[in-house]
Design a protein around this motif. Structure first.
Motif, PDB file in Angstrom:
ATOM      1  N   PHE A  25      43.205  46.290  43.077  1.00 31.62           N
ATOM      2  CA  PHE A  25      42.619  46.529  41.764  1.00 31.62           C
ATOM      3  C   PHE A  25      43.690  46.625  40.679  1.00 31.62           C
ATOM      4  N   GLU A  26      44.824  47.216  41.026  1.00 33.73           N
ATOM      5  CA  GLU A  26      45.899  47.422  40.058  1.00 33.73           C
ATOM      6  C   GLU A  26      46.431  46.113  39.468  1.00 33.73           C
ATOM      7  N   ASN A  27      46.563  45.094  40.288  1.00 32.85           N
ATOM      8  CA  ASN A  27      47.127  43.846  39.774  1.00 32.85           C
ATOM      9  C   ASN A  27      46.086  42.740  39.562  1.00 32.85           C
ATOM     10  N   SER A  28      44.818  43.009  39.855  1.00 32.56           N
ATOM     11  CA  SER A  28      43.798  41.970  39.686  1.00 32.56           C
ATOM     12  C   SER A  28      43.452  41.723  38.214  1.00 32.56           C
ATOM     13  N   MET A  29      43.474  42.746  37.396  1.00 29.57           N
ATOM     14  CA  MET A  29      43.167  42.555  35.969  1.00 29.57           C
ATOM     15  C   MET A  29      44.292  41.818  35.237  1.00 29.57           C
ATOM     16  N   PRO A  30      45.569  42.157  35.463  1.00 28.15           N
ATOM     17  CA  PRO A  30      46.626  41.343  34.865  1.00 28.15           C
ATOM     18  C   PRO A  30      46.573  39.898  35.351  1.00 28.15           C
ATOM     19  N   PHE A  31      46.206  39.691  36.614  1.00 27.56           N
ATOM     20  CA  PHE A  31      46.062  38.339  37.141  1.00 27.56           C
ATOM     21  C   PHE A  31      44.960  37.592  36.396  1.00 27.56           C
ATOM     22  N   ARG A  32      43.861  38.269  36.121  1.00 26.27           N
ATOM     23  CA  ARG A  32      42.752  37.649  35.369  1.00 26.27           C
ATOM     24  C   ARG A  32      43.221  37.202  33.994  1.00 26.27           C
ATOM     25  N   GLU A  67      34.953  37.677  40.848  1.00 28.96           N
ATOM     26  CA  GLU A  67      34.324  37.713  39.520  1.00 28.96           C
ATOM     27  C   GLU A  67      35.114  36.854  38.529  1.00 28.96           C
ATOM     28  N   THR A  68      36.433  36.917  38.604  1.00 29.12           N
ATOM     29  CA  THR A  68      37.292  36.124  37.723  1.00 29.12           C
ATOM     30  C   THR A  68      37.046  34.635  37.917  1.00 29.12           C
ATOM     31  N   ILE A  69      37.028  34.196  39.155  1.00 28.23           N
ATOM     32  CA  ILE A  69      36.815  32.774  39.418  1.00 28.23           C
ATOM     33  C   ILE A  69      35.430  32.339  38.958  1.00 28.23           C
ATOM     34  N   LYS A  70      34.422  33.175  39.217  1.00 28.23           N
ATOM     35  CA  LYS A  70      33.056  32.836  38.793  1.00 28.23           C
ATOM     36  C   LYS A  70      32.966  32.727  37.269  1.00 28.23           C
ATOM     37  N   ILE A  71      33.547  33.687  36.559  1.00 29.37           N
ATOM     38  CA  ILE A  71      33.481  33.700  35.088  1.00 29.37           C
ATOM     39  C   ILE A  71      34.246  32.522  34.504  1.00 29.37           C
ATOM     40  N   LEU A  72      35.470  32.310  34.971  1.00 30.00           N
ATOM     41  CA  LEU A  72      36.303  31.258  34.400  1.00 30.00           C
ATOM     42  C   LEU A  72      35.825  29.858  34.788  1.00 30.00           C
ATOM     43  N   ASN A  73      35.159  29.736  35.916  1.00 32.71           N
ATOM     44  CA  ASN A  73      34.647  28.435  36.350  1.00 32.71           C
ATOM     45  C   ASN A  73      33.229  28.166  35.850  1.00 32.71           C
ATOM     46  N   ASP A  74      32.676  29.086  35.086  1.00 36.71           N
ATOM     47  CA  ASP A  74      31.287  28.967  34.655  1.00 36.71           C
ATOM     48  C   ASP A  74      31.031  27.703  33.839  1.00 36.71           C
TER      49      ASP A  74
END
Length: 128
Positions: A25-32, A67-74
Motif C-alpha cells: 500500500f505504501e508504494n502503490s499510490m506513488p506508482f499510480r 484498480e490503477t490498471i482498470k482506471i487507466l485502461n478504461d
C-alpha cells in the motif's frame, strides 16, 4: 519493502516498466501517479508492466494496483502486463481482474513451428 522500476523504451516508442521488489500500500499510490504521468507524456505508446522480478504483493497493494490498471485502461487499452507469476494470477482473480485481457504472451523460442517436419511424417513415432 521497496519497489524499484526500470523504464525502457524500444525503437517503436513502446515502454516497458520492469518492476522489482515488493508492491504494498505504501508504494502503490506513488506508482499510480508515476504510471499516470507516463501515460500522459506518451499517449501513443503501449506501456507494458513486466512483473517477473516482483517478489511480494501485499493485499492492499494489489488492490490499488488492479484498480490503477482498470482506471487507466478504461478509455484506451494502453497498459499491458507481462511475466505474471502464478501466485499473482490467483490474487488477481480475487479482485475480479481478468489479467488475461491485458497480458502479453511472448513465445520467443517457439520450437513447435517445424514439428511436422520432425515427427509428422514418421511411422510409429511412439517408438522413436
Amino acid at each position: 519493502m521497496s519497489l524499484k522500476a526500470q523504464v525502457r523504451t524500444d525503437s517503436l516508442g513502446n515502454i516497458t516498466v520492469h518492476m522489482e521488489g515488493g508492491l504494498d500500500f505504501e508504494n502503490s499510490m506513488p506508482f499510480r501517479r508515476e504510471l499516470s504521468s507516463l501515460m500522459t507524456e506518451n499517449p501513443l505508446s503501449t506501456i507494458t508492466l513486466d512483473l517477473n522480478r516482483l517478489d511480494f504483493v501485499g493485499s492492499s497493494g494489489i488492490g490499488v494496483f488492479v484498480e490503477t490498471i482498470k482506471i487507466l485502461n478504461d478509455k484506451k487499452k494502453q497498459i499491458k502486463i507481462a511475466n505474471v507469476k502464478t501466485e499473482f494470477m490467483k490474487v488477481f482473480k480475487l479482485f475480479e481482474f481478468d489479467a488475461m485481457e491485458t497480458m502479453i504472451m511472448e513465445f520467443e523460442n517457439d520450437d513447435t513451428e517445424n514439428l511436422n517436419l520432425k515427427f509428422g511424417n514418421r511411422r510409429n513415432t511412439f517408438q522413436n
